[in-house]
Design an enzyme around this catalytic site. Sequence first.
Site, short mmCIF file in Angstrom:
data_model
loop_
_atom_site.label_atom_id
_atom_site.label_comp_id
_atom_site.label_asym_id
_atom_site.label_seq_id
_atom_site.Cartn_x
_atom_site.Cartn_y
_atom_site.Cartn_z
N GLY A 272 2.67 3.49 33.04
CA GLY A 272 2.86 4.76 33.75
C GLY A 272 3.54 4.57 35.09
O GLY A 272 4.20 3.56 35.34
N GLY A 273 3.38 5.54 35.95
CA GLY A 273 4.06 5.52 37.24
C GLY A 273 3.37 4.68 38.30
O GLY A 273 3.83 4.60 39.44
N GLN A 274 2.27 4.05 37.96
CA GLN A 274 1.52 3.24 38.93
C GLN A 274 1.68 1.77 38.55
O GLN A 274 1.14 1.34 37.54
CB GLN A 274 0.03 3.59 38.91
CG GLN A 274 -0.28 5.06 39.04
CD GLN A 274 -0.04 5.58 40.45
OE1 GLN A 274 0.16 4.82 41.39
NE2 GLN A 274 -0.04 6.88 40.60
N LYS B 36 5.64 -0.98 0.22
CA LYS B 36 4.24 -1.26 0.59
C LYS B 36 4.23 -1.70 2.05
O LYS B 36 5.16 -2.36 2.51
CB LYS B 36 3.69 -2.40 -0.26
CG LYS B 36 3.46 -2.04 -1.70
CD LYS B 36 2.81 -3.21 -2.42
CE LYS B 36 2.45 -2.84 -3.84
NZ LYS B 36 1.80 -3.94 -4.56
N VAL B 37 3.18 -1.37 2.75
CA VAL B 37 3.13 -1.71 4.18
C VAL B 37 1.74 -2.16 4.57
O VAL B 37 0.74 -1.56 4.17
CB VAL B 37 3.56 -0.49 5.03
CG1 VAL B 37 3.24 -0.69 6.49
CG2 VAL B 37 5.06 -0.21 4.86
N GLU C 267 -0.58 -3.71 8.17
CA GLU C 267 -0.69 -3.51 9.62
C GLU C 267 0.51 -3.99 10.43
O GLU C 267 1.15 -3.22 11.15
CB GLU C 267 -1.96 -4.24 10.12
CG GLU C 267 -2.10 -4.31 11.63
CD GLU C 267 -2.34 -2.96 12.28
OE1 GLU C 267 -3.20 -2.22 11.79
OE2 GLU C 267 -1.67 -2.65 13.28
N ASP D 98 -3.16 0.39 11.03
CA ASP D 98 -4.19 0.74 10.06
C ASP D 98 -5.20 1.73 10.64
O ASP D 98 -5.29 2.87 10.21
CB ASP D 98 -4.94 -0.53 9.63
CG ASP D 98 -4.15 -1.31 8.58
OD1 ASP D 98 -3.29 -0.72 7.92
OD2 ASP D 98 -4.41 -2.51 8.43
N GLN E 285 -7.75 -1.32 4.93
CA GLN E 285 -8.24 -0.86 6.23
C GLN E 285 -7.88 0.58 6.61
O GLN E 285 -8.74 1.32 7.10
CB GLN E 285 -7.75 -1.81 7.34
CG GLN E 285 -8.32 -1.46 8.69
CD GLN E 285 -7.87 -2.33 9.84
OE1 GLN E 285 -7.97 -1.93 10.98
NE2 GLN E 285 -7.36 -3.52 9.58
N SER E 286 -6.61 0.96 6.41
CA SER E 286 -6.19 2.24 7.01
C SER E 286 -6.98 3.42 6.46
O SER E 286 -7.58 4.19 7.23
CB SER E 286 -4.69 2.46 6.76
OG SER E 286 -4.44 2.56 5.37
N1 CAO Z 1 -9.26 1.48 -11.71
C1 CAO Z 1 -8.10 1.07 -12.27
N2 CAO Z 1 -6.98 0.82 -11.57
C2 CAO Z 1 -7.05 1.00 -10.24
C3 CAO Z 1 -8.23 1.41 -9.59
C4 CAO Z 1 -9.36 1.67 -10.38
N3 CAO Z 1 -10.52 2.08 -9.86
N4 CAO Z 1 -7.98 1.50 -8.27
C5 CAO Z 1 -6.69 1.11 -8.10
N5 CAO Z 1 -6.13 0.82 -9.27
C6 CAO Z 1 -4.76 0.38 -9.53
C7 CAO Z 1 -3.73 1.39 -9.08
O1 CAO Z 1 -3.62 2.43 -10.02
C8 CAO Z 1 -2.48 0.51 -9.01
O2 CAO Z 1 -1.97 0.36 -10.31
P1 CAO Z 1 -0.39 0.50 -10.68
O3 CAO Z 1 0.37 -0.24 -9.62
O4 CAO Z 1 -0.34 -0.14 -12.03
O5 CAO Z 1 -0.06 1.93 -10.71
C9 CAO Z 1 -3.05 -0.85 -8.63
O6 CAO Z 1 -4.46 -0.74 -8.76
C10 CAO Z 1 -2.74 -1.41 -7.26
O7 CAO Z 1 -2.72 -0.43 -6.24
P2 CAO Z 1 -1.85 -0.71 -4.94
O8 CAO Z 1 -0.42 -0.92 -5.32
O9 CAO Z 1 -2.12 0.36 -3.95
O10 CAO Z 1 -2.48 -2.08 -4.36
P3 CAO Z 1 -1.75 -3.40 -3.82
O11 CAO Z 1 -2.85 -4.35 -3.56
O12 CAO Z 1 -0.67 -3.86 -4.71
O13 CAO Z 1 -1.08 -2.93 -2.45
C11 CAO Z 1 -1.10 -1.99 -0.20
C12 CAO Z 1 -1.86 -2.80 -1.28
C13 CAO Z 1 -2.05 -1.76 0.94
C14 CAO Z 1 0.11 -2.81 0.27
C15 CAO Z 1 -0.63 -0.66 -0.81
O14 CAO Z 1 -1.73 0.00 -1.37
C16 CAO Z 1 0.06 0.26 0.20
O15 CAO Z 1 1.20 0.06 0.60
N6 CAO Z 1 -0.65 1.34 0.60
C17 CAO Z 1 -0.11 2.35 1.49
C18 CAO Z 1 0.00 1.87 2.90
C19 CAO Z 1 -1.32 1.37 3.43
O16 CAO Z 1 -2.33 2.02 3.42
N7 CAO Z 1 -1.27 0.15 4.00
C20 CAO Z 1 -2.37 -0.35 4.79
C21 CAO Z 1 -3.31 -1.17 4.04
S1 CAO Z 1 -4.44 -1.86 5.18
O17 CAO Z 1 -3.58 -3.05 5.93
#
Ligand code: CAO
Length: 415
Positions: free
Chosen positions: A247-249, A136-137, A139, A168, A17-18
């Site tokens: 706020g103040g109201q 990792k984070v 919402e 997000d 989403q973000s």
């Molecule tokens: N082809 C091949 N590999 C791909 C790809 C593509 N087109 N697109 C993504 N990948 C791979 C990435 O390279 C990564 O691989 P490695 O971990 O081996 O390096 C893998 O996919 C997973 O990416 P990710 O770690 O970002 O995804 P996740 O599902 O494990 O985590 C999230 C998701 C959101 C927790 C994490 O991306 C994150 O913390 N992002 C930053 C904060 C953020 O935006 N959070 C809000 C998300 S919305 O609620």
Amino acid sequence: MGKALDGVRVLDFTHVQSGPTCTQLLAWFGADVIKVERAGSGDITREQLRDIPDADSLYFTMLNHNKRSVTIDTKNPEGKRVLEALIGKCDVLVENFAPGALDRMGFTWERIQELNPRMILASVKGFGPGPYEDCKVYENVAQCVGGAASTTGFDDGPPVVTGAQIGDSGTGLHLALGIVTALYQRQTTGRGQKVLAAMQDGVLNLCRVKLRDQQRLERTGVMKEYPQHPNGAFGEAVPRAGNASGGGQPGWILKCKGWESDQNAYIYFITQAPVWPKICGLIGKEEWVTDPDYATPAARLPRLKEIFAEIERWTTTKTKFEAMAILNQYDIPCGPILSIKEIAEEPSLRKTGTIVEVDHPVRGKYLTVGNPIKLSDSPTEVTRSPLLGEHTDEVMAELGYASEQIAQLRAVGAI
Ligand code: CAO
């Protein structure tokens, strides 16, 4: 009519989403947003919370309007070459991978600059530099670490997260502003730069007034507009303030006619000081206009509970819309609690393009939230989200690949 960001090319590595909210805004302002996805699966939200089998979910469609989709395997050496070509052609690369993922793909900031020194690299991360930078984070985590959860809810209950996606979508908005600002600065420097919006920082920015209150509390030991005053106790940290006004109201949510069966039959009522005499007249408490216990804002603060109970005796005789109509005649600030159903059906929001009906080839018609930011010279037309890889051939051709080369890359799984 042209669009504000016509000519800006965005390489969109965002997911969930973000990041997608950020690039959707850029697309609405006219940027050409090329979303890179993994072949076969794509953005994980395509299949999350599906309401129609095999159709892209509303989660995905509502965050990815006006974009093009290409599939590239970023871990395949041939796929990487295609990405390098795209980096050379684009102005902005937006990503919200987990920390380090882009580097692991081989696209460090140094490498990106080698490929395109004008590139703006924009990232959403959960945290900025510090002890949690590698986490990792999602919402609600952002809401908890950014100060929103500890200050939302009632004093006698646990912390509460809000339905507003401030972690997000809020951070996506912050990032979009950072990107257009960097594009503006590039006009004079000729150089790209890195733009970081951390979700914790974005949520804290939206909780700015709570840091104000923390310091007031530390200085004075009391915040007289909070429900803890005068009968409750304050601790060391800003407490949850229920529905007290920020706020103040002073304000509070009051029951309206029908509250027994309708959980949204409520109105937010603000006892704004300049209209105090009108409020007193309306609820039949004219004596409060001159009574020294009620006549001034300071005198009213310790009596807010009693005052709102008296006003509620009046609001429960009216529906929330009747109350709104009457209160506005007297310039008394208020707001009915609108359900999402009521908002979706509101004709004025349809008229301004804030709620839009979109047609999708697989799922049919659905509602979405359009661009909340209206530019008079750059109107937004919301177009449907792309199918997975719908524009791969088109974008590859724009990069100069011949159809045989495209077929070859597809055969080796690079695209
Ligand atoms: N082809 C091949 N590999 C791909 C790809 C593509 N087109 N697109 C993504 N990948 C791979 C990435 O390279 C990564 O691989 P490695 O971990 O081996 O390096 C893998 O996919 C997973 O990416 P990710 O770690 O970002 O995804 P996740 O599902 O494990 O985590 C999230 C998701 C959101 C927790 C994490 O991306 C994150 O913390 N992002 C930053 C904060 C953020 O935006 N959070 C809000 C998300 S919305 O609620």
